[in-house]
Design a protein around this motif. Structure first.
Motif, PDB file in Angstrom:
ATOM      1  N   ALA A   6       4.757   0.289   0.036  1.00  0.00           N
ATOM      2  CA  ALA A   6       5.459   0.060   1.298  1.00  0.00           C
ATOM      3  C   ALA A   6       5.908  -1.393   1.420  1.00  0.00           C
ATOM      4  O   ALA A   6       5.259  -2.312   0.916  1.00  0.00           O
ATOM      5  CB  ALA A   6       4.550   0.407   2.473  1.00  0.00           C
ATOM      6  N   LYS A   7       7.027  -1.573   2.104  1.00  0.00           N
ATOM      7  CA  LYS A   7       7.537  -2.891   2.439  1.00  0.00           C
ATOM      8  C   LYS A   7       7.568  -3.055   3.954  1.00  0.00           C
ATOM      9  O   LYS A   7       7.534  -2.063   4.686  1.00  0.00           O
ATOM     10  CB  LYS A   7       8.952  -3.077   1.883  1.00  0.00           C
ATOM     11  N   LEU A   8       7.681  -4.303   4.377  1.00  0.00           N
ATOM     12  CA  LEU A   8       7.702  -4.580   5.815  1.00  0.00           C
ATOM     13  C   LEU A   8       8.830  -3.821   6.505  1.00  0.00           C
ATOM     14  O   LEU A   8       8.668  -3.326   7.628  1.00  0.00           O
ATOM     15  CB  LEU A   8       7.846  -6.076   6.066  1.00  0.00           C
ATOM     16  N   GLU A   9       9.991  -3.727   5.825  1.00  0.00           N
ATOM     17  CA  GLU A   9      11.145  -3.079   6.448  1.00  0.00           C
ATOM     18  C   GLU A   9      11.014  -1.561   6.551  1.00  0.00           C
ATOM     19  O   GLU A   9      11.879  -0.893   7.109  1.00  0.00           O
ATOM     20  CB  GLU A   9      12.436  -3.416   5.689  1.00  0.00           C
ATOM     21  N   ASP A  10       9.923  -1.005   6.023  1.00  0.00           N
ATOM     22  CA  ASP A  10       9.692   0.431   6.175  1.00  0.00           C
ATOM     23  C   ASP A  10       9.064   0.769   7.520  1.00  0.00           C
ATOM     24  O   ASP A  10       8.884   1.946   7.852  1.00  0.00           O
ATOM     25  CB  ASP A  10       8.773   0.945   5.055  1.00  0.00           C
ATOM     26  N   SER A  11       8.718  -0.242   8.290  1.00  0.00           N
ATOM     27  CA  SER A  11       8.173   0.008   9.625  1.00  0.00           C
ATOM     28  C   SER A  11       9.210   0.755  10.457  1.00  0.00           C
ATOM     29  O   SER A  11      10.326   0.259  10.668  1.00  0.00           O
ATOM     30  CB  SER A  11       7.809  -1.317  10.309  1.00  0.00           C
ATOM     31  N   ALA A  12       8.844   1.930  10.915  1.00  0.00           N
ATOM     32  CA  ALA A  12       9.791   2.819  11.604  1.00  0.00           C
ATOM     33  C   ALA A  12       9.039   4.056  12.061  1.00  0.00           C
ATOM     34  O   ALA A  12       7.844   4.220  11.777  1.00  0.00           O
ATOM     35  CB  ALA A  12      10.928   3.235  10.663  1.00  0.00           C
TER      36      ALA A  12
ATOM     37  N   GLN B  64       0.836  -1.193   0.000  1.00  0.00           N
ATOM     38  CA  GLN B  64       0.000   0.000   0.000  1.00  0.00           C
ATOM     39  C   GLN B  64       0.881   1.256   0.000  1.00  0.00           C
ATOM     40  O   GLN B  64       2.095   1.183   0.164  1.00  0.00           O
ATOM     41  CB  GLN B  64      -0.926   0.005   1.217  1.00  0.00           C
ATOM     42  N   SER B  65       0.246   2.400  -0.186  1.00  0.00           N
ATOM     43  CA  SER B  65       0.967   3.665  -0.154  1.00  0.00           C
ATOM     44  C   SER B  65       0.572   4.453   1.084  1.00  0.00           C
ATOM     45  O   SER B  65      -0.486   4.218   1.688  1.00  0.00           O
ATOM     46  CB  SER B  65       0.666   4.480  -1.412  1.00  0.00           C
ATOM     47  N   VAL B  66       1.460   5.367   1.477  1.00  0.00           N
ATOM     48  CA  VAL B  66       1.216   6.186   2.668  1.00  0.00           C
ATOM     49  C   VAL B  66       1.919   7.525   2.482  1.00  0.00           C
ATOM     50  O   VAL B  66       2.926   7.618   1.763  1.00  0.00           O
ATOM     51  CB  VAL B  66       1.726   5.467   3.934  1.00  0.00           C
ATOM     52  N   ALA B  67       1.364   8.556   3.114  1.00  0.00           N
ATOM     53  CA  ALA B  67       1.972   9.885   3.033  1.00  0.00           C
ATOM     54  C   ALA B  67       2.007  10.509   4.408  1.00  0.00           C
ATOM     55  O   ALA B  67       1.076  10.351   5.216  1.00  0.00           O
ATOM     56  CB  ALA B  67       1.177  10.777   2.071  1.00  0.00           C
ATOM     57  N   PHE B  68       3.087  11.218   4.665  1.00  0.00           N
ATOM     58  CA  PHE B  68       3.270  11.921   5.925  1.00  0.00           C
ATOM     59  C   PHE B  68       3.415  13.412   5.636  1.00  0.00           C
ATOM     60  O   PHE B  68       3.985  13.801   4.618  1.00  0.00           O
ATOM     61  CB  PHE B  68       4.540  11.434   6.646  1.00  0.00           C
ATOM     62  N   TRP B  69       2.942  14.207   6.590  1.00  0.00           N
ATOM     63  CA  TRP B  69       2.967  15.657   6.404  1.00  0.00           C
ATOM     64  C   TRP B  69       3.778  16.304   7.520  1.00  0.00           C
ATOM     65  O   TRP B  69       3.771  15.834   8.664  1.00  0.00           O
ATOM     66  CB  TRP B  69       1.528  16.188   6.407  1.00  0.00           C
ATOM     67  N   CYS B  70       4.462  17.385   7.183  1.00  0.00           N
ATOM     68  CA  CYS B  70       5.276  18.109   8.148  1.00  0.00           C
ATOM     69  C   CYS B  70       5.150  19.612   7.929  1.00  0.00           C
ATOM     70  O   CYS B  70       5.222  20.094   6.786  1.00  0.00           O
ATOM     71  CB  CYS B  70       6.745  17.701   8.032  1.00  0.00           C
ATOM     72  N   ASN B  71       4.997  20.330   9.021  1.00  0.00           N
ATOM     73  CA  ASN B  71       5.018  21.792   8.990  1.00  0.00           C
ATOM     74  C   ASN B  71       6.137  22.276   9.902  1.00  0.00           C
ATOM     75  O   ASN B  71       6.066  22.083  11.120  1.00  0.00           O
ATOM     76  CB  ASN B  71       3.677  22.365   9.441  1.00  0.00           C
ATOM     77  N   PRO B  72       7.180  22.873   9.359  1.00  0.00           N
ATOM     78  CA  PRO B  72       8.350  23.231  10.179  1.00  0.00           C
ATOM     79  C   PRO B  72       8.103  24.489  10.996  1.00  0.00           C
ATOM     80  O   PRO B  72       7.058  25.140  10.879  1.00  0.00           O
ATOM     81  CB  PRO B  72       9.418  23.485   9.120  1.00  0.00           C
ATOM     82  N   ILE B  73       9.058  24.821  11.825  1.00  0.00           N
ATOM     83  CA  ILE B  73       9.013  26.050  12.594  1.00  0.00           C
ATOM     84  C   ILE B  73       9.089  27.235  11.627  1.00  0.00           C
ATOM     85  O   ILE B  73       9.892  27.223  10.677  1.00  0.00           O
ATOM     86  CB  ILE B  73      10.152  26.090  13.612  1.00  0.00           C
ATOM     87  N   SER B  74       8.275  28.238  11.886  1.00  0.00           N
ATOM     88  CA  SER B  74       8.222  29.397  11.005  1.00  0.00           C
ATOM     89  C   SER B  74       9.604  30.059  10.881  1.00  0.00           C
ATOM     90  O   SER B  74      10.300  30.279  11.879  1.00  0.00           O
ATOM     91  CB  SER B  74       7.228  30.414  11.566  1.00  0.00           C
ATOM     92  N   GLY B  75       9.993  30.309   9.649  1.00  0.00           N
ATOM     93  CA  GLY B  75      11.277  30.957   9.411  1.00  0.00           C
ATOM     94  C   GLY B  75      12.444  30.014   9.210  1.00  0.00           C
ATOM     95  O   GLY B  75      13.550  30.447   8.866  1.00  0.00           O
TER      96      GLY B  75
ATOM     97  N   ASP C 230       5.663  23.716   4.063  1.00  0.00           N
ATOM     98  CA  ASP C 230       5.244  22.360   4.375  1.00  0.00           C
ATOM     99  C   ASP C 230       5.952  21.348   3.484  1.00  0.00           C
ATOM    100  O   ASP C 230       6.388  21.658   2.374  1.00  0.00           O
ATOM    101  CB  ASP C 230       3.735  22.202   4.168  1.00  0.00           C
ATOM    102  N   SER C 231       5.969  20.120   3.977  1.00  0.00           N
ATOM    103  CA  SER C 231       6.565  19.043   3.184  1.00  0.00           C
ATOM    104  C   SER C 231       5.762  17.765   3.346  1.00  0.00           C
ATOM    105  O   SER C 231       5.116  17.558   4.388  1.00  0.00           O
ATOM    106  CB  SER C 231       8.003  18.795   3.625  1.00  0.00           C
ATOM    107  N   THR C 232       5.781  16.930   2.327  1.00  0.00           N
ATOM    108  CA  THR C 232       5.180  15.606   2.415  1.00  0.00           C
ATOM    109  C   THR C 232       6.203  14.559   2.007  1.00  0.00           C
ATOM    110  O   THR C 232       7.028  14.778   1.113  1.00  0.00           O
ATOM    111  CB  THR C 232       3.945  15.465   1.514  1.00  0.00           C
ATOM    112  N   LEU C 233       6.147  13.442   2.689  1.00  0.00           N
ATOM    113  CA  LEU C 233       6.983  12.281   2.381  1.00  0.00           C
ATOM    114  C   LEU C 233       6.041  11.130   2.037  1.00  0.00           C
ATOM    115  O   LEU C 233       5.099  10.869   2.780  1.00  0.00           O
ATOM    116  CB  LEU C 233       7.848  11.898   3.582  1.00  0.00           C
ATOM    117  N   LYS C 234       6.283  10.470   0.912  1.00  0.00           N
ATOM    118  CA  LYS C 234       5.404   9.405   0.467  1.00  0.00           C
ATOM    119  C   LYS C 234       6.184   8.112   0.276  1.00  0.00           C
ATOM    120  O   LYS C 234       7.352   8.132  -0.154  1.00  0.00           O
ATOM    121  CB  LYS C 234       4.730   9.781  -0.847  1.00  0.00           C
ATOM    122  N   ILE C 235       5.530   7.011   0.592  1.00  0.00           N
ATOM    123  CA  ILE C 235       6.094   5.692   0.351  1.00  0.00           C
ATOM    124  C   ILE C 235       5.092   4.921  -0.508  1.00  0.00           C
ATOM    125  O   ILE C 235       3.921   4.818  -0.171  1.00  0.00           O
ATOM    126  CB  ILE C 235       6.339   4.909   1.659  1.00  0.00           C
TER     127      ILE C 235
END
Lengths: 117, 115
Positions: B82-88, B17-28, B74-79
């Motif tokens: 996914a594989k079993l070894e991506d568990s983290a 399956q696929s998955v996406a993560f989202w991140c919003n960094p500290i301003s500046g 903002d940033s997104t990271l997508k897999i």
């Protein structure tokens, strides 16, 4: 290649006693050194860093670390441990030279600190 | 000052399956990092952005991982897939200019379990 070694997986100390968490490093240029702490289910929190200057650096929560260039070490210390200091501690190093990929931080495997009452 | 925000905090998916993560960094903060932390290990850098440009993605498995930071915030990271070894735990961090001695500030992470 850059690398960090934390030789102890676990450190146990009684509350009120001094604590030391060990870290040695390998880096091509001058090192930038960092200590981070991680509590369960939380991200890493910055404790202190050495960039240049005085070899003894002081950080958050009463922690300090001593940079020793000849021994390539950067041990974390605290004069009197608290139960609340129990957490996972990570040492990290980066190459101090300017350049894009040189900014990468290399982390050790972490040391679990347990302070018992 | 608000810290680094990440979502979701936990995700369970099946392999392939696929998955996406989202991140919003500290301003500046111009520099944004994605790390992978496997249980019992220290974080390992996957990709580093300076504003919206990639600085270092040498350890990103590009056949399945992708990341973007389109507007330099903002940033997104997508897999995918996914594989079993991506568990983290996937950690996002940000800092002022990455090419100097500024410390990185980390978000709480996303714990991914691949079954």
């Amino acid at each position: 290649a850059q690398s960090v070694a934390q030789p102890e997986d676990q450190v146990n100390v009684a509350e009120g006693n001094p604590l030391t968490v060990k870290c040695t490093y390998s880096v091509s240029g001058n090192p930038y050194l960092f200590w981070y702490v991680q509590y369960p289910n939380r991200g890493l929190q910055f404790l202190l860093k050495y960039i240049t200057g005085d070899n003894l650096v002081k950080g958050s929560y009463g922690f300090e670390a001593e940079f020793n260039k000849s021994q390539t070490s950067f041990h974390l210390k605290k004069p009197s441990a608290l139960v609340s200091d129990s957490a996972l501690y990570f040492c990290a190093v980066r190459d101090g030279r300017r350049g894009s990929t040189l900014g990468r931080l290399y982390f050790g495997r972490g040391t679990q600190l347990t302070v018992w009452p | 000052e608000a810290g680094v925000a990440q979502s979701p905090r936990y995700k369970i998916i099946e392999k392939r399956q696929s998955v996406a993560f989202w991140c919003n960094p500290i301003s500046g903060h111009a520099t944004l990092y994605w790390y992978q932390q496997i249980l019992g290990q220290g974080p390992k850098l996957l990709i580093q952005f300076q504003n919206n440009g990639v600085v270092d993605d040498s350890q990103l498995p590009k056949d399945r991982f992708s990341a973007e930071r389109l507007k330099g915030v903002d940033s997104t990271l997508k897999i995918q897939p996914a594989k079993l070894e991506d568990s983290a735990v996937y950690l996002c961090a940000s800092s002022l200019v990455g090419d100097r001695g500024y410390e990185q500030y980390f978000g709480p992470g996303t714990r991914l379990t691949v079954t």
